[in-house]
Design a protein around this motif. Structure first.
Motif, PDB file in Angstrom:
ATOM      1  N   THR A 146       0.801  -1.236   0.000  1.00  0.00           N
ATOM      2  CA  THR A 146       0.000   0.000   0.000  1.00  0.00           C
ATOM      3  C   THR A 146       0.829   1.279   0.000  1.00  0.00           C
ATOM      4  O   THR A 146       0.474   2.231  -0.685  1.00  0.00           O
ATOM      5  N   HIS A 147       1.936   1.318   0.757  1.00  0.00           N
ATOM      6  CA  HIS A 147       2.675   2.576   0.899  1.00  0.00           C
ATOM      7  C   HIS A 147       3.871   2.704  -0.046  1.00  0.00           C
ATOM      8  O   HIS A 147       4.189   3.809  -0.477  1.00  0.00           O
ATOM      9  N   ILE A 148       4.529   1.599  -0.344  1.00  0.00           N
ATOM     10  CA  ILE A 148       5.708   1.671  -1.207  1.00  0.00           C
ATOM     11  C   ILE A 148       5.324   1.450  -2.674  1.00  0.00           C
ATOM     12  O   ILE A 148       5.691   2.236  -3.542  1.00  0.00           O
ATOM     13  N   LEU A 149       4.579   0.405  -2.946  1.00  0.00           N
ATOM     14  CA  LEU A 149       4.169   0.121  -4.323  1.00  0.00           C
ATOM     15  C   LEU A 149       2.921   0.895  -4.740  1.00  0.00           C
ATOM     16  O   LEU A 149       2.563   0.914  -5.912  1.00  0.00           O
ATOM     17  N   LYS A 150       2.240   1.517  -3.760  1.00  0.00           N
ATOM     18  CA  LYS A 150       1.040   2.342  -4.005  1.00  0.00           C
ATOM     19  C   LYS A 150      -0.063   1.572  -4.726  1.00  0.00           C
ATOM     20  O   LYS A 150      -0.716   2.070  -5.626  1.00  0.00           O
ATOM     21  N   ARG A 151      -0.263   0.328  -4.306  1.00  0.00           N
ATOM     22  CA  ARG A 151      -1.319  -0.506  -4.885  1.00  0.00           C
ATOM     23  C   ARG A 151      -2.501  -0.554  -3.927  1.00  0.00           C
ATOM     24  O   ARG A 151      -2.326  -0.406  -2.725  1.00  0.00           O
ATOM     25  N   PRO A 152      -3.701  -0.781  -4.452  1.00  0.00           N
ATOM     26  CA  PRO A 152      -4.858  -0.909  -3.552  1.00  0.00           C
ATOM     27  C   PRO A 152      -4.740  -2.173  -2.700  1.00  0.00           C
ATOM     28  O   PRO A 152      -4.065  -3.129  -3.073  1.00  0.00           O
ATOM     29  N   ILE A 153      -5.403  -2.138  -1.573  1.00  0.00           N
ATOM     30  CA  ILE A 153      -5.379  -3.284  -0.666  1.00  0.00           C
ATOM     31  C   ILE A 153      -6.188  -4.427  -1.264  1.00  0.00           C
ATOM     32  O   ILE A 153      -7.339  -4.254  -1.637  1.00  0.00           O
ATOM     33  N   ILE A 154      -5.581  -5.574  -1.344  1.00  0.00           N
ATOM     34  CA  ILE A 154      -6.258  -6.785  -1.807  1.00  0.00           C
ATOM     35  C   ILE A 154      -6.046  -7.819  -0.703  1.00  0.00           C
ATOM     36  O   ILE A 154      -4.926  -8.051  -0.265  1.00  0.00           O
ATOM     37  N   SER A 155      -7.122  -8.439  -0.247  1.00  0.00           N
ATOM     38  CA  SER A 155      -7.038  -9.292   0.932  1.00  0.00           C
ATOM     39  C   SER A 155      -6.217 -10.558   0.739  1.00  0.00           C
ATOM     40  O   SER A 155      -5.553 -11.001   1.655  1.00  0.00           O
ATOM     41  N   HIS A 156      -6.239 -11.165  -0.429  1.00  0.00           N
ATOM     42  CA  HIS A 156      -5.530 -12.427  -0.635  1.00  0.00           C
ATOM     43  C   HIS A 156      -4.425 -12.252  -1.665  1.00  0.00           C
ATOM     44  O   HIS A 156      -4.598 -12.578  -2.834  1.00  0.00           O
ATOM     45  N   LEU A 157      -3.289 -11.728  -1.216  1.00  0.00           N
ATOM     46  CA  LEU A 157      -2.160 -11.522  -2.105  1.00  0.00           C
ATOM     47  C   LEU A 157      -1.119 -12.612  -1.872  1.00  0.00           C
ATOM     48  O   LEU A 157      -0.925 -13.063  -0.751  1.00  0.00           O
ATOM     49  N   ASP A 158      -0.423 -12.994  -2.916  1.00  0.00           N
ATOM     50  CA  ASP A 158       0.670 -13.940  -2.804  1.00  0.00           C
ATOM     51  C   ASP A 158       1.919 -13.161  -2.397  1.00  0.00           C
ATOM     52  O   ASP A 158       2.346 -12.245  -3.103  1.00  0.00           O
ATOM     53  N   LYS A 159       2.500 -13.532  -1.262  1.00  0.00           N
ATOM     54  CA  LYS A 159       3.666 -12.811  -0.748  1.00  0.00           C
ATOM     55  C   LYS A 159       4.829 -12.818  -1.728  1.00  0.00           C
ATOM     56  O   LYS A 159       5.535 -11.828  -1.865  1.00  0.00           O
ATOM     57  N   ASP A 160       5.033 -13.936  -2.401  1.00  0.00           N
ATOM     58  CA  ASP A 160       6.147 -14.027  -3.347  1.00  0.00           C
ATOM     59  C   ASP A 160       5.994 -13.053  -4.505  1.00  0.00           C
ATOM     60  O   ASP A 160       6.971 -12.476  -4.976  1.00  0.00           O
ATOM     61  N   ILE A 161       4.781 -12.842  -4.966  1.00  0.00           N
ATOM     62  CA  ILE A 161       4.545 -11.915  -6.073  1.00  0.00           C
ATOM     63  C   ILE A 161       4.759 -10.473  -5.621  1.00  0.00           C
ATOM     64  O   ILE A 161       5.423  -9.696  -6.310  1.00  0.00           O
ATOM     65  N   VAL A 162       4.223 -10.116  -4.465  1.00  0.00           N
ATOM     66  CA  VAL A 162       4.371  -8.741  -3.961  1.00  0.00           C
ATOM     67  C   VAL A 162       5.833  -8.432  -3.680  1.00  0.00           C
ATOM     68  O   VAL A 162       6.364  -7.415  -4.130  1.00  0.00           O
ATOM     69  N   TRP A 163       6.522  -9.303  -2.937  1.00  0.00           N
ATOM     70  CA  TRP A 163       7.930  -9.064  -2.620  1.00  0.00           C
ATOM     71  C   TRP A 163       8.807  -9.182  -3.848  1.00  0.00           C
ATOM     72  O   TRP A 163       9.837  -8.519  -3.958  1.00  0.00           O
ATOM     73  N   GLY A 164       8.425 -10.010  -4.814  1.00  0.00           N
ATOM     74  CA  GLY A 164       9.187 -10.154  -6.044  1.00  0.00           C
ATOM     75  C   GLY A 164       9.240  -8.880  -6.864  1.00  0.00           C
ATOM     76  O   GLY A 164      10.112  -8.711  -7.718  1.00  0.00           O
ATOM     77  N   ALA A 165       8.329  -7.942  -6.611  1.00  0.00           N
ATOM     78  CA  ALA A 165       8.328  -6.665  -7.322  1.00  0.00           C
ATOM     79  C   ALA A 165       9.460  -5.748  -6.864  1.00  0.00           C
ATOM     80  O   ALA A 165       9.857  -4.839  -7.593  1.00  0.00           O
ATOM     81  N   VAL A 166      10.007  -5.982  -5.661  1.00  0.00           N
ATOM     82  CA  VAL A 166      11.054  -5.089  -5.142  1.00  0.00           C
ATOM     83  C   VAL A 166      12.364  -5.797  -4.815  1.00  0.00           C
ATOM     84  O   VAL A 166      13.404  -5.149  -4.738  1.00  0.00           O
ATOM     85  N   ILE A 167      12.344  -7.112  -4.578  1.00  0.00           N
ATOM     86  CA  ILE A 167      13.583  -7.840  -4.279  1.00  0.00           C
ATOM     87  C   ILE A 167      13.635  -9.137  -5.071  1.00  0.00           C
ATOM     88  O   ILE A 167      12.603  -9.664  -5.477  1.00  0.00           O
ATOM     89  N   ASP A 168      14.829  -9.631  -5.257  1.00  0.00           N
ATOM     90  CA  ASP A 168      15.020 -10.904  -5.946  1.00  0.00           C
ATOM     91  C   ASP A 168      14.910 -12.009  -4.896  1.00  0.00           C
ATOM     92  O   ASP A 168      15.827 -12.204  -4.092  1.00  0.00           O
ATOM     93  N   THR A 169      13.812 -12.699  -4.880  1.00  0.00           N
ATOM     94  CA  THR A 169      13.567 -13.724  -3.856  1.00  0.00           C
ATOM     95  C   THR A 169      14.328 -15.020  -4.106  1.00  0.00           C
ATOM     96  O   THR A 169      14.226 -15.948  -3.319  1.00  0.00           O
ATOM     97  N   THR A 170      15.135 -15.071  -5.174  1.00  0.00           N
ATOM     98  CA  THR A 170      15.908 -16.279  -5.465  1.00  0.00           C
ATOM     99  C   THR A 170      17.355 -16.180  -4.977  1.00  0.00           C
ATOM    100  O   THR A 170      18.118 -17.124  -5.150  1.00  0.00           O
ATOM    101  N   THR A 171      17.728 -15.058  -4.355  1.00  0.00           N
ATOM    102  CA  THR A 171      19.106 -14.891  -3.888  1.00  0.00           C
ATOM    103  C   THR A 171      19.375 -15.758  -2.661  1.00  0.00           C
ATOM    104  O   THR A 171      18.456 -16.259  -2.002  1.00  0.00           O
ATOM    105  N   LYS A 172      20.658 -15.912  -2.329  1.00  0.00           N
ATOM    106  CA  LYS A 172      21.075 -16.753  -1.218  1.00  0.00           C
ATOM    107  C   LYS A 172      20.460 -16.291   0.119  1.00  0.00           C
ATOM    108  O   LYS A 172      20.064 -17.106   0.937  1.00  0.00           O
ATOM    109  N   ALA A 173      20.367 -14.995   0.321  1.00  0.00           N
ATOM    110  CA  ALA A 173      19.828 -14.460   1.573  1.00  0.00           C
ATOM    111  C   ALA A 173      18.359 -14.821   1.785  1.00  0.00           C
ATOM    112  O   ALA A 173      17.873 -14.881   2.909  1.00  0.00           O
TER     113      ALA A 173
END
Length: 100
Positions: free
Chosen positions: A10-37
């Motif tokens: 809501t605050h960083i990506l400025k998207r409307p609130i959607i109750s059932h979001l996939d965390k991997d898709i939302v976080w994948g927009a700002v970080i590479d979720t395939t890295t070692k960390a």
């Protein structure tokens, strides 16, 4: 500052609130979720990225948990505690206690 999926969406990506979001898709927009960390760690890969990071404005720490986060907090019921008021106000006292 802790950034969870709701704050990110809501605050960083400025998207409307959607109750059932996939965390991997939302976080994948700002970080590479395939890295070692971001890979699971620990015994039986129990420690995983579950959708929260912490930042001081310069660096970022990836928070990993061994259980998934749930909407609405921990679900524990708080016991109501009555605080004893050191002062008694005249409006709260009965006529007998006032002396009239």
């Amino acid at each position: 500052m802790t950034i969870n999926m709701h704050i990110l969406n809501t605050h960083i990506l400025k998207r409307p609130i959607i109750s059932h979001l996939d965390k991997d898709i939302v976080w994948g927009a700002v970080i590479d979720t395939t890295t070692k960390a971001m890979k699971p760690q620990g015994e039986r890969n129990a420690m995983k990225f579950r959708g929260m990071v912490m930042t001081d404005g310069v660096g970022v720490s990836v928070l990993k948990q061994n259980h998934d986060t749930k909407k609405g907090g921990s679900g524990r019921i708080k016991k109501e505690t009555k605080e004893l008021n050191e002062f008694q106000y005249i409006e709260d006292l009965g006529k007998k206690r006032i002396g009239s």
